[in-house]
Design a protein around this motif. Structure first.
Motif, short mmCIF file in Angstrom:
data_model
loop_
_atom_site.label_atom_id
_atom_site.label_comp_id
_atom_site.label_asym_id
_atom_site.label_seq_id
_atom_site.Cartn_x
_atom_site.Cartn_y
_atom_site.Cartn_z
N GLY A 152 0.52 -21.58 3.53
CA GLY A 152 -0.76 -21.37 2.85
C GLY A 152 -1.81 -20.70 3.71
O GLY A 152 -2.32 -19.64 3.35
N PRO A 153 -2.17 -21.27 4.86
CA PRO A 153 -3.29 -20.74 5.65
C PRO A 153 -2.88 -19.67 6.67
O PRO A 153 -1.69 -19.48 6.96
CB PRO A 153 -3.83 -21.98 6.37
N GLU A 154 -3.88 -18.98 7.23
CA GLU A 154 -3.63 -17.85 8.12
C GLU A 154 -3.28 -18.27 9.54
O GLU A 154 -2.53 -17.56 10.22
CB GLU A 154 -4.85 -16.91 8.15
N VAL A 155 -3.83 -19.40 10.00
CA VAL A 155 -3.67 -19.72 11.43
C VAL A 155 -2.19 -19.81 11.84
O VAL A 155 -1.79 -19.19 12.83
CB VAL A 155 -4.49 -20.98 11.81
N PRO A 156 -1.35 -20.55 11.10
CA PRO A 156 0.07 -20.59 11.52
C PRO A 156 0.77 -19.24 11.42
O PRO A 156 1.70 -18.97 12.19
CB PRO A 156 0.71 -21.60 10.55
N LEU A 157 0.33 -18.38 10.49
CA LEU A 157 0.95 -17.05 10.37
C LEU A 157 0.62 -16.21 11.58
O LEU A 157 1.50 -15.57 12.18
CB LEU A 157 0.47 -16.37 9.08
N VAL A 158 -0.66 -16.21 11.96
CA VAL A 158 -1.08 -15.44 13.14
C VAL A 158 -0.38 -15.99 14.39
O VAL A 158 -0.06 -15.25 15.32
CB VAL A 158 -2.62 -15.45 13.27
N ALA A 159 -0.11 -17.30 14.39
CA ALA A 159 0.55 -17.93 15.54
C ALA A 159 2.07 -17.71 15.54
O ALA A 159 2.75 -18.18 16.45
CB ALA A 159 0.23 -19.42 15.56
N PHE A 169 8.02 -17.43 3.00
CA PHE A 169 7.06 -16.56 2.35
C PHE A 169 5.83 -16.48 3.25
O PHE A 169 5.16 -17.49 3.47
CB PHE A 169 6.67 -17.08 0.96
N GLY A 170 5.56 -15.27 3.76
CA GLY A 170 4.41 -15.07 4.64
C GLY A 170 4.77 -14.10 5.74
O GLY A 170 5.94 -14.00 6.13
N PRO A 171 3.78 -13.35 6.25
CA PRO A 171 4.05 -12.29 7.22
C PRO A 171 4.37 -12.79 8.62
O PRO A 171 4.01 -13.90 9.00
CB PRO A 171 2.74 -11.49 7.23
N SER A 172 5.03 -11.91 9.37
CA SER A 172 5.25 -12.12 10.80
C SER A 172 3.91 -12.10 11.53
O SER A 172 2.90 -11.66 10.98
CB SER A 172 6.11 -10.97 11.34
N ALA A 173 3.92 -12.57 12.79
CA ALA A 173 2.69 -12.52 13.59
C ALA A 173 2.19 -11.08 13.73
O ALA A 173 0.98 -10.82 13.65
CB ALA A 173 2.94 -13.13 14.97
N ALA A 174 3.12 -10.14 13.91
CA ALA A 174 2.71 -8.74 14.06
C ALA A 174 2.00 -8.26 12.80
O ALA A 174 0.93 -7.65 12.85
CB ALA A 174 3.93 -7.86 14.37
N ALA A 175 2.58 -8.57 11.62
CA ALA A 175 1.98 -8.11 10.36
C ALA A 175 0.70 -8.89 10.03
O ALA A 175 -0.21 -8.37 9.39
CB ALA A 175 2.99 -8.23 9.23
N ALA A 176 0.63 -10.14 10.51
CA ALA A 176 -0.57 -10.96 10.26
C ALA A 176 -1.78 -10.48 11.05
O ALA A 176 -2.89 -10.97 10.85
CB ALA A 176 -0.28 -12.43 10.56
N GLN A 177 -1.57 -9.49 11.93
CA GLN A 177 -2.73 -8.89 12.62
C GLN A 177 -3.70 -8.27 11.62
O GLN A 177 -4.86 -8.05 11.95
CB GLN A 177 -2.27 -7.81 13.59
N LEU A 178 -3.21 -7.98 10.41
CA LEU A 178 -4.12 -7.44 9.39
C LEU A 178 -5.30 -8.39 9.15
O LEU A 178 -6.37 -7.96 8.76
CB LEU A 178 -3.36 -7.20 8.07
N GLU A 179 -5.08 -9.69 9.36
CA GLU A 179 -6.22 -10.63 9.31
C GLU A 179 -6.64 -11.05 10.72
O GLU A 179 -7.82 -11.28 10.97
CB GLU A 179 -5.86 -11.89 8.50
N GLY A 180 -5.67 -11.14 11.64
CA GLY A 180 -5.93 -11.71 12.96
C GLY A 180 -6.70 -10.80 13.89
O GLY A 180 -7.24 -11.25 14.89
N PRO A 240 6.80 -4.43 8.91
CA PRO A 240 6.68 -4.48 7.45
C PRO A 240 5.97 -5.75 7.00
O PRO A 240 6.21 -6.83 7.55
CB PRO A 240 8.14 -4.45 6.97
N TYR A 241 5.11 -5.60 6.00
CA TYR A 241 4.28 -6.72 5.55
C TYR A 241 4.92 -7.42 4.36
O TYR A 241 5.07 -6.84 3.29
CB TYR A 241 2.87 -6.23 5.17
N GLN A 242 5.26 -8.69 4.55
CA GLN A 242 5.78 -9.52 3.45
C GLN A 242 4.86 -10.72 3.28
O GLN A 242 4.54 -11.43 4.24
CB GLN A 242 7.21 -9.98 3.80
N GLY A 243 4.41 -10.92 2.05
CA GLY A 243 3.51 -12.04 1.78
C GLY A 243 2.50 -11.60 0.74
O GLY A 243 2.70 -10.61 0.05
#
Ligand code: AMP
Ligand code: GLY
Length: 431
Positions: free
Chosen positions: A67-74, A88-99, A260-263
């Motif tokens: 659900g939340p961004e912190v574990p995805l960025v981590a 379901f949710g992006p990799s840390a690399a793809a989560a840089q879009l928020e991080g 690639p962005y999945q989520g």
């Protein structure tokens, strides 16, 4: 399945998932008292990725939804995938879009995605020089995750300089080690959600949030005090323009960069005179936007999430109730500052058997004495209506039946779409 999170967003996701005939068993961690009605809540350390992987193996989890961004960025999704678990949710690399706001701005620059002009800085002196002849207001942003607090809109040069200095002096911790300075965009804001499988983006729906704590959009920023969907400003033409100019180019640029962005991709947009501009990305559903989205979703959420995970979004479509949904956040008095916990809440049971009103729990716990508040944002009173005014009326009627003397809420959620709710049409919280 295992659902990670404890907010109203996760209650809405759990509620939608629990409706799926494909679901056999839903766990949630840490969950809350509302999520516990749909899932078995377990206590796990989300920061300990190995312990999550162990739980998944021991309980034969077939899908983890973060659900939340912190574990995805981590990097939770990366570590689970490495252990052979579907996520379901992006990799840390793809989560840089928020991080990292700077990462996203550079990607927009490379891909020609409309966004405010910007500079990206890692030292104070260079940032202050850039600011010297910058137009006002200037927007100063801490680069990293700052729980919604890292954005300062400075009306004059002194406060702009102070904001830059604060960031570099540690006001936002490590998130402020880099700073983005950008031009101020004028227009109306809207949130747009797309489901992504790395290659294909499926447009979901639009919503409008209310970030300020007080009526009339006054007072400090919060995580969001209410929302409605759809956002009337987002016409079909604007949605197609957003897909063509912002979402698809982002997906292509991310794939090209080897991440690639999945989520779910949540675009914060400013609808300006020259079209939609990207303010920021989030790599997750919004909270409370997910609550109004799930209320309107007609199709099986689990089918959609599976298609995103399996790279099959080109084979699915999604249907929504035409009726708009609106949610009112009830928060603990004092939020977003200090607030009391464990204050009693009554009256929810009486609301339960209506199909067009649903109370999602954002921060609650069940004790021997009954339901208590356990967070800042506590309940999301959500309704479907034949128009936004009707959804607003139903939501506020339900709010009026909840007894929580230590809570408060905005009385004007939806005002842009229908005008403010008159004081006398809203029953006070009684106790
Ligand atoms: P968030 O990053 O979600 O805390 O959002 C910060 C808020 O600041 C946004 O929702 C906008 O209202 C505002 N904002 C951010 N960047 C800009 C910009 N370039 N121009 C105008 N408003 C902005
Ligand atoms: N409601 C804003 C957010 O989820 O970031």
């Amino acid at each position: 399945m295992l659902l990670i999170g404890s907010g109203g967003r996760e209650h809405a996701l759990a509620w939608a998932l629990a409706n799926s005939p494909l679901l056999t068993k839903l766990y949630a961690t840490p969950g809350n008292a509302g999520i516990a009605e749909e899932a078995e809540c377990v206590s796990l350390d989300v920061g300990d990725h190995q312990s999550i992987a162990d739980f998944c193996r021991d309980n034969r989890i077939e899908l983890v939804v973060v659900g939340p961004e912190v574990p995805l960025v981590a990097g939770l999704a990366d570590d689970l995938r490495a252990a052979g678990i579907r996520v379901f949710g992006p990799s840390a690399a793809a989560a840089q879009l928020e991080g990292s706001k700077g990462f996203t701005k550079d990607l927009c620059a490379r891909a020609g995605i409309p966004t405010a002009a910007y500079g990206r800085f890692s030292d104070k002196a260079t940032a202050l020089r850039y600011l010297a002849d910058h137009a006002l207001p200037a927007v100063i942003k801490a680069d990293g995750l700052a729980a919604g607090k890292g954005v300062i809109i400075a009306e004059d040069r002194a406060s702009a300089e102070a904001a830059v200095a604060d960031c570099f002096d540690g006001a936002f911790g490590a998130a402020g080690a880099e700073v983005v300075i950008e031009a101020f965009l004028e227009g109306e804001e809207a949130s747009f959600f797309a489901l992504c499988d790395g290659r294909t983006a499926l447009p979901l729906a639009t919503a409008q949030d209310h970030k300020r704590v007080g009526d009339g959009d006054t007072g400090p920023n919060t995580g969001g005090m209410g929302a409605y969907s759809p956002a009337p400003i987002m016409t079909d033409a604007l949605i197609e323009q957003t897909m063509a100019e912002i979402i698809r180019p982002t997906l292509a640029a991310m794939a090209e960069a080897g991440m690639p962005y999945q989520g779910v991709l949540y675009a914060g947009l400013m609808i300006t005179a020259s079209g939609p501009q990207l303010i920021e990305y989030n790599v997750r559903f919004g909270d409370p936007e997910a609550q109004v989205l799930m209320m309107r979703l007609k199709d099986d959420l689990l089918v959609l999430l599976n298609a995103a995970v399996d790279g099959e979004l080109d084979r699915v479509s999604v249907r929504w109730h035409d009726e708009p949904a609106l949610t009112v956040v009830m928060a603990a008095k004092g939020y977003p500052g200090a607030y009391q916990k464990n204050t009693p809440i009554d009256g929810l049971e009486a609301l339960d058997n209506s199909s067009d009103v649903k109370v999602f729990h954002a921060g609650t716990a069940r004790t021997d004495a009954g339901l208590v508040a356990a967070g800042g944002r506590v309940l999301n009173v959500t309704a479907l209506g034949h128009d936004i005014a009707d959804a607003q009326d139903k939501a506020y009627r339900a709010v009026g039946r909840i007894t929580w003397p230590d809570g408060f809420y905005r009385t004007d959620i939806g005002w842009r779409a229908v005008g403010a709710v008159g004081d006398d049409s809203v029953e006070p919280i009684t106790g």
